[in-house]
Design a protein around this motif. Structure first.
Motif, PDB file in Angstrom:
ATOM      1  N   TYR A   1       0.860  -1.182   0.000  1.00 13.95           N
ATOM      2  CA  TYR A   1       0.000   0.000   0.000  1.00 13.95           C
ATOM      3  C   TYR A   1       0.897   1.234   0.000  1.00 13.95           C
ATOM      4  O   TYR A   1       1.944   1.235   0.630  1.00 13.95           O
TER       5      TYR A   1
ATOM      6  N   GLN B   1       1.254   4.761   1.408  1.00  9.85           N
ATOM      7  CA  GLN B   1       0.712   5.576   2.491  1.00  9.85           C
ATOM      8  C   GLN B   1       1.544   6.855   2.562  1.00  9.85           C
ATOM      9  O   GLN B   1       2.666   6.839   3.058  1.00  9.85           O
TER      10      GLN B   1
ATOM     11  N   ILE C   1       3.218  -5.592   2.174  1.00  7.01           N
ATOM     12  CA  ILE C   1       2.471  -6.625   2.893  1.00  7.01           C
ATOM     13  C   ILE C   1       3.008  -8.007   2.512  1.00  7.01           C
ATOM     14  O   ILE C   1       3.385  -8.781   3.370  1.00  7.01           O
TER      15      ILE C   1
ATOM     16  N   LYS D   1      -0.556 -11.939  13.572  1.00  7.65           N
ATOM     17  CA  LYS D   1      -0.700 -10.702  14.358  1.00  7.65           C
ATOM     18  C   LYS D   1      -1.541  -9.676  13.616  1.00  7.65           C
ATOM     19  O   LYS D   1      -1.613  -9.695  12.387  1.00  7.65           O
ATOM     20  N   SER D   2      -2.113  -8.771  14.382  1.00 13.23           N
ATOM     21  CA  SER D   2      -2.851  -7.649  13.812  1.00 13.23           C
ATOM     22  C   SER D   2      -1.920  -6.876  12.875  1.00 13.23           C
ATOM     23  O   SER D   2      -0.782  -6.584  13.231  1.00 13.23           O
ATOM     24  N   GLY D   3      -2.399  -6.600  11.678  1.00 19.13           N
ATOM     25  CA  GLY D   3      -1.602  -5.843  10.715  1.00 19.13           C
ATOM     26  C   GLY D   3      -0.712  -6.708   9.838  1.00 19.13           C
ATOM     27  O   GLY D   3       0.012  -6.194   8.987  1.00 19.13           O
ATOM     28  N   SER D   4      -0.768  -8.046  10.020  1.00 15.45           N
ATOM     29  CA  SER D   4       0.106  -8.924   9.224  1.00 15.45           C
ATOM     30  C   SER D   4      -0.402  -9.105   7.791  1.00 15.45           C
ATOM     31  O   SER D   4       0.312  -9.615   6.938  1.00 15.45           O
ATOM     32  N   GLY D   5      -1.649  -8.723   7.542  1.00 16.24           N
ATOM     33  CA  GLY D   5      -2.152  -8.786   6.161  1.00 16.24           C
ATOM     34  C   GLY D   5      -3.197  -9.854   5.909  1.00 16.24           C
ATOM     35  O   GLY D   5      -3.418 -10.257   4.765  1.00 16.24           O
ATOM     36  N   LYS D   6      -3.878 -10.303   6.943  1.00 16.30           N
ATOM     37  CA  LYS D   6      -4.885 -11.370   6.788  1.00 16.30           C
ATOM     38  C   LYS D   6      -6.109 -10.872   6.013  1.00 16.30           C
ATOM     39  O   LYS D   6      -6.561 -11.524   5.067  1.00 16.30           O
ATOM     40  N   SER D   7      -6.644  -9.732   6.440  1.00 19.06           N
ATOM     41  CA  SER D   7      -7.827  -9.200   5.737  1.00 19.06           C
ATOM     42  C   SER D   7      -7.459  -8.811   4.315  1.00 19.06           C
ATOM     43  O   SER D   7      -8.265  -8.999   3.389  1.00 19.06           O
ATOM     44  N   THR D   8      -6.245  -8.289   4.139  1.00 21.74           N
ATOM     45  CA  THR D   8      -5.778  -7.937   2.789  1.00 21.74           C
ATOM     46  C   THR D   8      -5.791  -9.175   1.900  1.00 21.74           C
ATOM     47  O   THR D   8      -6.236  -9.123   0.746  1.00 21.74           O
TER      48      THR D   8
ATOM     49  N   GLU E   1     -12.616 -13.339  10.792  1.00 21.68           N
ATOM     50  CA  GLU E   1     -12.925 -13.336  12.228  1.00 21.68           C
ATOM     51  C   GLU E   1     -14.428 -13.364  12.478  1.00 21.68           C
ATOM     52  O   GLU E   1     -14.978 -12.464  13.113  1.00 21.68           O
TER      53      GLU E   1
ATOM     54  N   HIS F   1      -8.334 -15.169  15.319  1.00 18.60           N
ATOM     55  CA  HIS F   1      -7.329 -15.005  16.365  1.00 18.60           C
ATOM     56  C   HIS F   1      -7.479 -16.110  17.410  1.00 18.60           C
ATOM     57  O   HIS F   1      -6.715 -16.175  18.360  1.00 18.60           O
TER      58      HIS F   1
HETATM   59  N1  LIG Z   1      -6.010   0.842   2.164  1.00 20.31           N
HETATM   60  C1  LIG Z   1      -4.882   0.808   2.865  1.00 20.31           C
HETATM   61  N2  LIG Z   1      -3.939   1.765   2.727  1.00 20.31           N
HETATM   62  C2  LIG Z   1      -2.780   1.736   3.419  1.00 20.31           C
HETATM   63  N3  LIG Z   1      -2.457   0.761   4.306  1.00 20.31           N
HETATM   64  C3  LIG Z   1      -3.351  -0.219   4.476  1.00 20.31           C
HETATM   65  C4  LIG Z   1      -4.610  -0.260   3.795  1.00 20.31           C
HETATM   66  N4  LIG Z   1      -5.288  -1.365   4.185  1.00 20.31           N
HETATM   67  C5  LIG Z   1      -4.506  -1.986   5.091  1.00 20.31           C
HETATM   68  N5  LIG Z   1      -3.343  -1.313   5.270  1.00 20.31           N
HETATM   69  C6  LIG Z   1      -2.232  -1.713   6.157  1.00 20.31           C
HETATM   70  O1  LIG Z   1      -1.823  -3.015   5.780  1.00 20.31           O
HETATM   71  C7  LIG Z   1      -1.509  -3.817   6.905  1.00 20.31           C
HETATM   72  C8  LIG Z   1      -2.295  -5.114   6.847  1.00 20.31           C
HETATM   73  O2  LIG Z   1      -3.683  -4.823   7.061  1.00 20.31           O
HETATM   74  P1  LIG Z   1      -4.778  -5.966   7.235  1.00 20.31           P
HETATM   75  O3  LIG Z   1      -6.082  -5.303   7.411  1.00 20.31           O
HETATM   76  O4  LIG Z   1      -4.647  -6.927   6.104  1.00 20.31           O
HETATM   77  O5  LIG Z   1      -4.264  -6.658   8.578  1.00 20.31           O
HETATM   78  P2  LIG Z   1      -4.887  -7.863   9.420  1.00 20.31           P
HETATM   79  O6  LIG Z   1      -3.847  -8.935   9.479  1.00 20.31           O
HETATM   80  O7  LIG Z   1      -6.210  -8.229   8.877  1.00 20.31           O
HETATM   81  O8  LIG Z   1      -5.019  -7.212  10.871  1.00 20.31           O
HETATM   82  P3  LIG Z   1      -6.168  -7.411  12.030  1.00 20.31           P
HETATM   83  O9  LIG Z   1      -5.836  -8.714  12.715  1.00 20.31           O
HETATM   84  O10 LIG Z   1      -5.938  -6.221  12.898  1.00 20.31           O
HETATM   85  O11 LIG Z   1      -7.507  -7.393  11.353  1.00 20.31           O
HETATM   86  C9  LIG Z   1      -1.800  -2.958   8.131  1.00 20.31           C
HETATM   87  O12 LIG Z   1      -0.576  -2.471   8.628  1.00 20.31           O
HETATM   88  C10 LIG Z   1      -2.665  -1.828   7.607  1.00 20.31           C
HETATM   89  O13 LIG Z   1      -2.432  -0.638   8.300  1.00 20.31           O
END
Ligand SMILES: Nc1ncnc2c1ncn2[C@@H]1O[C@H](COP(=O)(O)OP(=O)(O)OP(=O)(O)O)[C@@H](O)[C@H]1O
Ligand SMILES: [Mg+2]
Length: 220
Positions: A11, A13, A20, A39-46, A165, A198
């Motif tokens: 991404y 920013q 990611i 972990k939170s922010g590791s990129g799972k939702s992405t 989740e 989680h």
């Molecule tokens: N549209 C975006 N623009 C910039 N950064 C982004 C964007 N979407 C996500 N990120 C960043 O990418 C990283 C991964 O985000 P993601 O939502 O995939 O994490 P996650 O593993 O699902 O976390 P969680 O467990 O908190 O849901 C995070 O650091 C987030 O800040």
């Protein structure tokens, strides 16, 4: 059935590039149930957003039943997603002005499935909400909303369910009941499941668990 090949995603920013994944490779067999932790922010939702085609990678490809996303025309991806993928979002994402029945019917209508109403009623009954069909999301509890979301994800009999989740913000007992229902329905339909969680207990219901660390999926 699902192949992820040399996937790259970052991404932008401000002036910074947030990497990611640099070279993510992964595959899931048909009817497999896979849990993804990390972990939170590791990129799972992405990752789920990429698999659903809602967002695009910087490089690499995803194939679902040998259909390459890279080769797909922009206008076809929405139809492809609507037909093949069911998404259970962490925060339900129900349409606020549609009642439970209409929310569940929505994907079936998009796909032009016949008997959408009967199917939606049957699914709502199977998740224990036969008595809540005309309730708006604001008139449902958290667990009930999540069960509507599960029924909605399953109505068009998708090839893959992506669940982010799904029991994350439910109390333990309701979370277990909702997961029981989800697993019962996907087993019945032979649906492939990719589940972000989680919770080790929820992950243990899946055949395989992976952890997303530093942009790679490591088998646990
Ligand atoms: N549209 C975006 N623009 C910039 N950064 C982004 C964007 N979407 C996500 N990120 C960043 O990418 C990283 C991964 O985000 P993601 O939502 O995939 O994490 P996650 O593993 O699902 O976390 P969680 O467990 O908190 O849901 C995070 O650091 C987030 O800040
Ligand atoms: Mg997330």
């Amino acid at each position: 059935m699902l192949q992820i090949k040399a996937l790259k995603k970052s991404y932008i920013q401000g002036a910074q590039e947030v990497k990611i994944y640099d070279n993510l490779n992964f595959h899931v067999k048909k009817a497999q149930r896979v849990a993804i932790m990390g972990k939170s922010g590791s990129g799972k939702s992405t990752l789920l957003s990429l698999i659903s085609g809602i967002i695009k990678p910087n490089d690499g490809d995803i194939l679902l039943d040998n259909v390459s996303y890279k080769d797909m025309k922009e206008e076809n991806i929405n139809d492809f997603r609507a037909t093949n993928i069911g998404f259970v979002f962490q925060n339900f994402h129900l349409v606020s002005y549609l009642n439970a029945l209409e929310n569940v019917m929505l994907p079936a209508k998009v796909c032009g499935i016949k008997n959408a109403k009967e199917k939606a009623i049957e699914l709502l009954e199977s998740v224990g909400l036969g008595h809540r069909v005309d309730h708006l999301p604001s008139q449902l509890s958290g667990g009930e909303k999540q069960r509507v979301a599960i029924a909605r994800a399953l109505i068009h009999n998708p090839k893959v369910i992506l669940a982010d989740e799904p029991s994350g913000n439910l109390d333990e007992e309701t979370g277990i009941a909702v997961m029981d229902k989800l697993f019962e329905l996907i087993k019945k339909n032979n649906t492939t499941l990719i589940l972000v969680t989680h919770s080790k207990d929820v992950a243990a219901r899946c055949k395989e668990t992976y952890e997303l660390i530093a942009g790679n999926l490591k088998k646990c």
